[in-house]
Scaffold this active site. Structure first.
Site, PDB file in Angstrom:
ATOM      1  N   GLU A  50     -31.974 -27.081   8.512  1.00  0.00           N
ATOM      2  CA  GLU A  50     -32.225 -28.337   9.056  1.00  0.00           C
ATOM      3  C   GLU A  50     -33.303 -29.010   9.865  1.00  0.00           C
ATOM      4  O   GLU A  50     -33.567 -30.450   9.658  1.00  0.00           O
ATOM      5  CB  GLU A  50     -30.707 -28.362   9.733  1.00  0.00           C
ATOM      6  CG  GLU A  50     -30.192 -28.123   9.123  1.00  0.00           C
ATOM      7  CD  GLU A  50     -29.115 -28.841   8.167  1.00  0.00           C
ATOM      8  OE1 GLU A  50     -29.055 -30.383   8.551  1.00  0.00           O
ATOM      9  OE2 GLU A  50     -28.491 -28.317   7.423  1.00  0.00           O
ATOM     10  N   TYR A 131     -26.744 -34.222  15.855  1.00  0.00           N
ATOM     11  CA  TYR A 131     -27.248 -33.282  14.533  1.00  0.00           C
ATOM     12  C   TYR A 131     -26.890 -32.484  14.147  1.00  0.00           C
ATOM     13  O   TYR A 131     -26.646 -31.486  14.137  1.00  0.00           O
ATOM     14  CB  TYR A 131     -27.623 -33.909  13.800  1.00  0.00           C
ATOM     15  CG  TYR A 131     -28.128 -33.913  12.287  1.00  0.00           C
ATOM     16  CD1 TYR A 131     -26.446 -33.768  11.352  1.00  0.00           C
ATOM     17  CD2 TYR A 131     -28.753 -33.074  11.567  1.00  0.00           C
ATOM     18  CE1 TYR A 131     -26.745 -33.692  10.042  1.00  0.00           C
ATOM     19  CE2 TYR A 131     -28.953 -32.105  10.713  1.00  0.00           C
ATOM     20  CZ  TYR A 131     -27.497 -32.296  10.171  1.00  0.00           C
ATOM     21  OH  TYR A 131     -27.068 -31.355   8.144  1.00  0.00           O
ATOM     22  N   ASP A 149     -25.169 -37.068   8.518  1.00  0.00           N
ATOM     23  CA  ASP A 149     -26.503 -36.808   8.827  1.00  0.00           C
ATOM     24  C   ASP A 149     -26.745 -38.456   7.924  1.00  0.00           C
ATOM     25  O   ASP A 149     -25.571 -38.771   7.887  1.00  0.00           O
ATOM     26  CB  ASP A 149     -27.016 -35.743   8.175  1.00  0.00           C
ATOM     27  CG  ASP A 149     -26.129 -35.455   6.788  1.00  0.00           C
ATOM     28  OD1 ASP A 149     -25.614 -36.468   6.244  1.00  0.00           O
ATOM     29  OD2 ASP A 149     -27.124 -34.964   5.633  1.00  0.00           O
ATOM     30  N   CYS A 201     -22.181 -39.740  -4.623  1.00  0.00           N
ATOM     31  CA  CYS A 201     -22.714 -40.942  -3.962  1.00  0.00           C
ATOM     32  C   CYS A 201     -23.934 -41.403  -2.854  1.00  0.00           C
ATOM     33  O   CYS A 201     -24.061 -41.262  -2.345  1.00  0.00           O
ATOM     34  CB  CYS A 201     -21.806 -41.217  -3.019  1.00  0.00           C
ATOM     35  SG  CYS A 201     -21.344 -42.671  -1.605  1.00  0.00           S
ATOM     36  N   CYS A 208     -18.974 -43.631  -8.918  1.00  0.00           N
ATOM     37  CA  CYS A 208     -18.099 -42.613  -8.013  1.00  0.00           C
ATOM     38  C   CYS A 208     -17.085 -43.045  -9.914  1.00  0.00           C
ATOM     39  O   CYS A 208     -16.008 -42.213  -8.814  1.00  0.00           O
ATOM     40  CB  CYS A 208     -17.397 -44.861  -8.583  1.00  0.00           C
ATOM     41  SG  CYS A 208     -18.186 -44.978  -7.170  1.00  0.00           S
ATOM     42  N   CYS A 217     -10.985 -43.708  -1.800  1.00  0.00           N
ATOM     43  CA  CYS A 217     -11.896 -44.403  -1.005  1.00  0.00           C
ATOM     44  C   CYS A 217     -12.378 -45.958  -1.314  1.00  0.00           C
ATOM     45  O   CYS A 217     -12.083 -46.815  -1.906  1.00  0.00           O
ATOM     46  CB  CYS A 217     -12.973 -44.568  -2.237  1.00  0.00           C
ATOM     47  SG  CYS A 217     -14.939 -44.777  -1.750  1.00  0.00           S
TER      48      CYS A 217
HETATM   49 FE1  SF4 Z   1     -18.906 -43.171  -3.530  1.00  0.00          FE
HETATM   50 FE2  SF4 Z   1     -16.823 -44.269  -2.819  1.00  0.00          FE
HETATM   51 FE3  SF4 Z   1     -17.806 -44.255  -5.034  1.00  0.00          FE
HETATM   52 FE4  SF4 Z   1     -16.854 -41.783  -4.150  1.00  0.00          FE
HETATM   53  S1  SF4 Z   1     -15.436 -43.215  -4.911  1.00  0.00           S
HETATM   54  S2  SF4 Z   1     -18.776 -42.008  -4.862  1.00  0.00           S
HETATM   55  S3  SF4 Z   1     -17.291 -41.801  -1.935  1.00  0.00           S
HETATM   56  S4  SF4 Z   1     -18.361 -45.139  -2.777  1.00  0.00           S
END
Ligand code: SF4
Length: 352
Positions: A50, A131, A149, A201, A208, A217
């Site tokens: 880390e 963190y 993070d 992401c 997505c 989401c």
């Molecule tokens: Fe990121 Fe939401 Fe897309 Fe998943 S659905 S990759 S959490 S923006």
């Protein structure tokens, strides 16, 4: 939008961690400091990784981590290491204050007979911020800690559609992360969030359609999740100037030890003059000599400013004693020079 900055609270927080952990069991990145999903990891390796990852990418850290643990395989070995060896081994991994704190913390841990297990006690060790303490508590000791993070920050801002600009959004992001952190397997959850942010992401183009938490989401549902988190307006970074002095005689170059406090403190380096708002020319030269300014310069970005360094070269006067070490130019790679000075030496070598 509610007072927390989130457009709506998550309908079923437990379902997020369930779906994410199921994905992590199959898709966890194979990293040398990791244990397998469902197992706790070695606190020394978690902590070290880390700290290394704070300013450097996973790809760059991987070989450096492996070399480090081959040399200092546990916290006791690191605690007994020579300060100069540790500082030299840190070259290229970011601020040397981190390496100094690593050593201090290793010695504190060795003195107390092992790592403390709670987030609060870990936080009290030198250099362990909120963190890192949370990450070690969760990943190495299985504690329920909220680990945020930059990757997690991005994922959570999108999951909850938090559109308040950073850094104002941070408390809301932390509250939202807390809401979806499970009571058990918080370490796996934190690592899964990091992996999701690093591989799916991603900052510019989230994938997505491959995302295990897409159904939860809000950023995806609203469209354009890539605009989250909202970045603060950029301020121009100040520019500072300096000069690096390359003084050579009989195949050796003069190196100095930088003062303990301040940037690159305690490191072996080429001599420099002051770092100022305007180019300082030959101010601060280590000796009076026939200095020649090169046409090329080197630049280096620190957190709060960019540094532009002119390069001055000279042959040392024969009678010179000089403060510092005369280091063989051919073996400069062994001097553990910080990146900035290694780049300067390379540039000067190309110019010769
Ligand atoms: Fe990121 Fe939401 Fe897309 Fe998943 S659905 S990759 S959490 S923006």
């Amino acid at each position: 939008m509610d007072a927390s900055g989130a457009n709506r609270t998550m309908g079923n927080p437990a379902a997020v961690s369930r779906d994410l952990l199921a994905w992590y069991a199959a898709a966890a990145r194979d990293l040398p400091w990791r244990s397998r999903p469902g197992e706790t990891a070695d606190p020394y390796r978690v902590w070290l990784s880390e700290v290394m990852l704070q300013q450097t990418t996973v790809a760059a850290v991987r070989p450096r981590f492996e070399a480090w643990v081959a040399r200092w395989p546990d916290v006791g070995a690191l605690a007994a290491a020579d300060d100069a060896d540790v500082m030299a081994a840190w070259a290229g991994l970011g601020y040397y204050a981190r390496a100094r704190n690593l050593l201090k913390a290793a010695r504190a841990v060795a003195a107390r007979g092992g790592f403390p297990r709670t987030e609060a006690e870990l936080r009290a060790l030198p250099g362990l911020g909120a963190y890192t303490a949370a990450a070690v508590a969760a990943i190495a000791f299985g504690a329920r800690a909220v680990v945020v993070d930059a990757n997690v920050e991005r994922v959570v801002a999108r999951l909850f559609a938090i559109d308040t600009p950073l850094p104002t959004a941070r408390p809301a992001i932390r509250t939202a992360t807390d809401a979806i952190t499970p009571v058990t397997r918080a370490g796996d959850f934190a690592q899964a969030m990091m992996d999701l942010g690093a591989t799916i992401c991603t900052s510019r183009r989230p994938r997505c359609l491959l995302c295990p938490v897409r159904a939860h989401c809000r950023g995806f549902a609203q469209g354009e999740p890539e605009r989250l988190p909202v970045k603060p307006a950029k301020k121009p970074r100040p520019q500072r100037h300096g000069t690096i002095f390359w003084l050579e005689r009989d195949g050796r170059v003069l190196l100095v030890r930088r003062p303990d406090h301040g940037l690159l403190g305690g490191m072996r380096a080429l001599p420099t003059g002051p770092w100022t708002d305007a180019p300082p020319g030959l101010e601060g030269a280590p000796v009076a000599a026939e200095w020649r300014m090169l046409a090329r310069e080197v630049t280096h970005g620190f957190t709060h400013f960019d540094l532009r360094l002119a390069l001055a070269v000279a042959r040392a006067p024969a009678h010179l004693v000089g403060q510092g070490e005369w280091w063989p130019v051919d073996a400069l790679g062994d001097a553990g020079l910080p990146t900035l000075f290694a780049n300067a030496a390379r540039t000067i070598g190309e110019d010769a």
